[in-house]
Motif scaffolding. Structure first.
Motif, mmCIF file in Angstrom:
data_model
loop_
_atom_site.group_PDB
_atom_site.id
_atom_site.type_symbol
_atom_site.label_atom_id
_atom_site.label_comp_id
_atom_site.label_asym_id
_atom_site.label_seq_id
_atom_site.Cartn_x
_atom_site.Cartn_y
_atom_site.Cartn_z
ATOM 1 N N SER A 181 1.115 -0.857 0.298
ATOM 2 C CA SER A 181 0.135 -0.143 -0.501
ATOM 3 C C SER A 181 0.520 1.235 0.227
ATOM 4 C CB SER A 181 -0.227 0.070 1.072
ATOM 5 O OG SER A 181 -2.050 1.514 1.010
ATOM 6 N N VAL A 182 0.468 2.183 -1.215
ATOM 7 C CA VAL A 182 1.622 3.441 -0.817
ATOM 8 C C VAL A 182 0.467 4.573 -0.389
ATOM 9 C CG1 VAL A 182 2.999 2.396 -2.713
ATOM 10 C CG2 VAL A 182 0.407 3.956 -3.330
ATOM 11 N N GLY A 187 -5.420 1.731 -0.925
ATOM 12 C CA GLY A 187 -5.977 0.014 -0.988
ATOM 13 C C GLY A 187 -5.021 -0.568 -0.767
ATOM 14 N N VAL A 188 -4.760 -1.445 -1.369
ATOM 15 C CA VAL A 188 -3.750 -2.993 -0.663
ATOM 16 C C VAL A 188 -4.009 -3.614 -1.661
ATOM 17 C CG1 VAL A 188 -2.769 -5.108 0.505
ATOM 18 C CG2 VAL A 188 -3.733 -3.015 1.656
ATOM 19 N N HIS A 189 -2.626 -3.588 -2.778
ATOM 20 C CA HIS A 189 -2.945 -4.116 -4.369
ATOM 21 C C HIS A 189 -1.690 -5.128 -4.694
ATOM 22 C CE1 HIS A 189 -5.737 -0.803 -4.760
ATOM 23 N NE2 HIS A 189 -4.773 -0.025 -4.530
ATOM 24 N N GLY A 190 -2.132 -6.225 -5.126
ATOM 25 C CA GLY A 190 -1.036 -7.270 -5.092
ATOM 26 C C GLY A 190 -0.385 -7.362 -6.420
ATOM 27 N N ILE A 207 -7.221 -5.710 -2.087
ATOM 28 C CA ILE A 207 -7.360 -6.448 -1.266
ATOM 29 C C ILE A 207 -8.378 -6.169 -0.181
ATOM 30 C CG2 ILE A 207 -6.246 -8.972 -0.327
ATOM 31 C CD1 ILE A 207 -4.025 -8.537 -2.465
ATOM 32 N N ARG A 208 -8.981 -6.883 -0.337
ATOM 33 C CA ARG A 208 -9.971 -6.521 1.838
ATOM 34 C C ARG A 208 -9.513 -7.934 2.448
ATOM 35 N NH1 ARG A 208 -10.152 -1.716 2.280
ATOM 36 N NH2 ARG A 208 -11.664 -1.802 3.338
ATOM 37 N N GLN A 295 -4.332 -3.019 8.507
ATOM 38 C CA GLN A 295 -5.592 -2.123 8.408
ATOM 39 C C GLN A 295 -5.849 -1.625 7.691
ATOM 40 O OE1 GLN A 295 -4.850 -1.751 13.230
ATOM 41 N NE2 GLN A 295 -5.182 0.279 11.809
ATOM 42 N N GLU A 296 -5.640 -1.187 6.239
ATOM 43 C CA GLU A 296 -5.559 0.041 5.273
ATOM 44 C C GLU A 296 -6.328 -1.487 4.229
ATOM 45 O OE1 GLU A 296 -5.036 2.211 4.544
ATOM 46 O OE2 GLU A 296 -6.200 2.287 2.184
ATOM 47 N N ALA A 297 -6.668 -2.852 4.827
ATOM 48 C CA ALA A 297 -6.966 -3.768 3.413
ATOM 49 C C ALA A 297 -8.640 -3.831 5.046
ATOM 50 C CB ALA A 297 -6.232 -5.185 2.931
#
Ligand code: P6P
Length: 343
Positions: A181-182, A187-190, A207-208, A295-297
């Protein structure tokens, strides 16, 4: 995917971060520069991990890290890689790594704002898992900005996880992945490494963490060393008063266990034990990056009393109990711990 032999418009990690940069006020591009150097190190380690057996990178390097644990060759190699890549990226001023007792001050032409704590694959138990993959190599990073004027000092690394501007990890499983996450709200990304083009390509957008899962993850070998609250909670997952029991999954590699928890929900726990009153996992470079991501997810990450990201670090290698995962599962554990307080 398109019918073309190659995707002519693939979303690479670098392109994705550049695009996200547009939404970040006064972005300087230094984080993007940093992430490019991190990607290079992760790719090189991925290549080394995949041929560790052939290249005889297994085995003990003979030296020990700050925790007094034997360091295996691949750890030494990966630490050197990250230090060299990050130092030459001219976008970081301080590095904290498990392999180095003190923080590494990076003397660059200009004092860069980023402080990176690459916790590279410390104890790389390169056992070929059932599916022939290597799950224990991991790398995670937590970036924060230098908050003090003047030259960098090791104390600049002692920032709360809430100060982070980016965080993530690399996992060398059956595929090599970077999850990050930036920034808050980003958000969170893969991203999965496509060896054919040597790029990390977006594979998991936004991603959640599910609000509740069906898996608990803890090393039950230490059951006799747990506090009563942990024992009561785990027993309630195995033998619930009503409903179905939870499944148990524990790989013994934090990144692999947290990655599963992030994707499928449930709870990952590394509690304090009688012989490790602060637990085993390190706050700065294991707890914080993973708490930031979870937490971001939409999940929670606690030390049993407060959010991991609110803990004020006092030393760069300090340990912390860590409970993270689905919001409802972590809240349920915290309620049991609260019930036992002061007993
Ligand atoms: P235990 C790996 O050695 C590690 O540092 C983490 O990645 C992992 O979660 C933990 O230690 C496993 O520790 O005591 O359960 O073997």
């Amino acid at each position: 995917s398109s019918s073309n032999p190659i995707d002519t418009n693939c979303m690479t990690l670098t392109r994705f971060v550049l695009e996200q940069q547009k939404h970040i006020p006064n972005a300087t591009g230094e984080l993007t520069q940093l992430l490019v150097s991190i990607q290079t190190a992760v790719k090189a380690i991925s290549s080394a991990v995949r041929k560790a057996g052939i290249a005889h990178l297994y085995g003990i390097a003979g030296n020990v890290n700050v925790q007094g644990e034997e360091v295996k060759k691949l750890d030494v190699l990966s630490n050197e890689l990250f230090v060299n890549m990050l130092t030459s990226s001219y976008s970081t001023c301080l590095l904290v790594s498990e392999e180095n007792e003190t923080a590494l001050e990076v003397r660059t032409v200009k004092v860069c704002p980023h402080i990176v704590r690459p916790a590279v694959g410390r104890r790389v138990n390169l056992c070929c898992q059932g599916i022939g993959s290597h799950t224990n190599c991991r790398f995670f990073f937590s970036h924060s900005r230098k908050q003090t004027p003047g030259p960098v000092t090791p104390n600049d690394a002692l920032q709360k996880g809430n100060e982070m501007v980016a965080g993530g990890y690399a996992l060398y499983g059956s595929a090599t992945m970077v999850v990050l996450s930036v920034g808050k709200g980003q958000g969170v990304h893969g991203f999965m490494l496509d060896p054919a083009i040597g790029e990390f390509v977006l594979s998991d957008y936004n991603i959640r963490v599910p609000s509740r899962g069906k898996i608990y993850s803890i090393n039950e070998g230490y059951t006799s060393l747990w506090a009563p609250a942990i024992r009561e909670y785990v027993d309630s997952k195995k033998c619930p008063a009503s409903g179905k029991p939870y499944g148990a999954r524990y790989i013994g590699s934090m990144v692999a266990d947290v990655h599963r928890t992030l994707k499928y929900g449930g709870i990952f726990m590394y509690p304090a034990t009688q012989d490790a009153p602060k637990g085993k996992l390190r706050l700065l470079y294991e707890g914080n990056p993973m708490a930031y991501i979870v937490q971001e997810a939409g999940g929670l990450a606690s030390n049993g009393e407060i959010s991991i990201l609110d803990v004020q670090p006092t030393s760069i290698h300090q340990r912390s109990p860590i409970f993270l995962g689905s919001k409802e599962d972590v809240e349920e554990l915290l309620a049991v711990m609260k019930k036992h307080e002061g007993k």
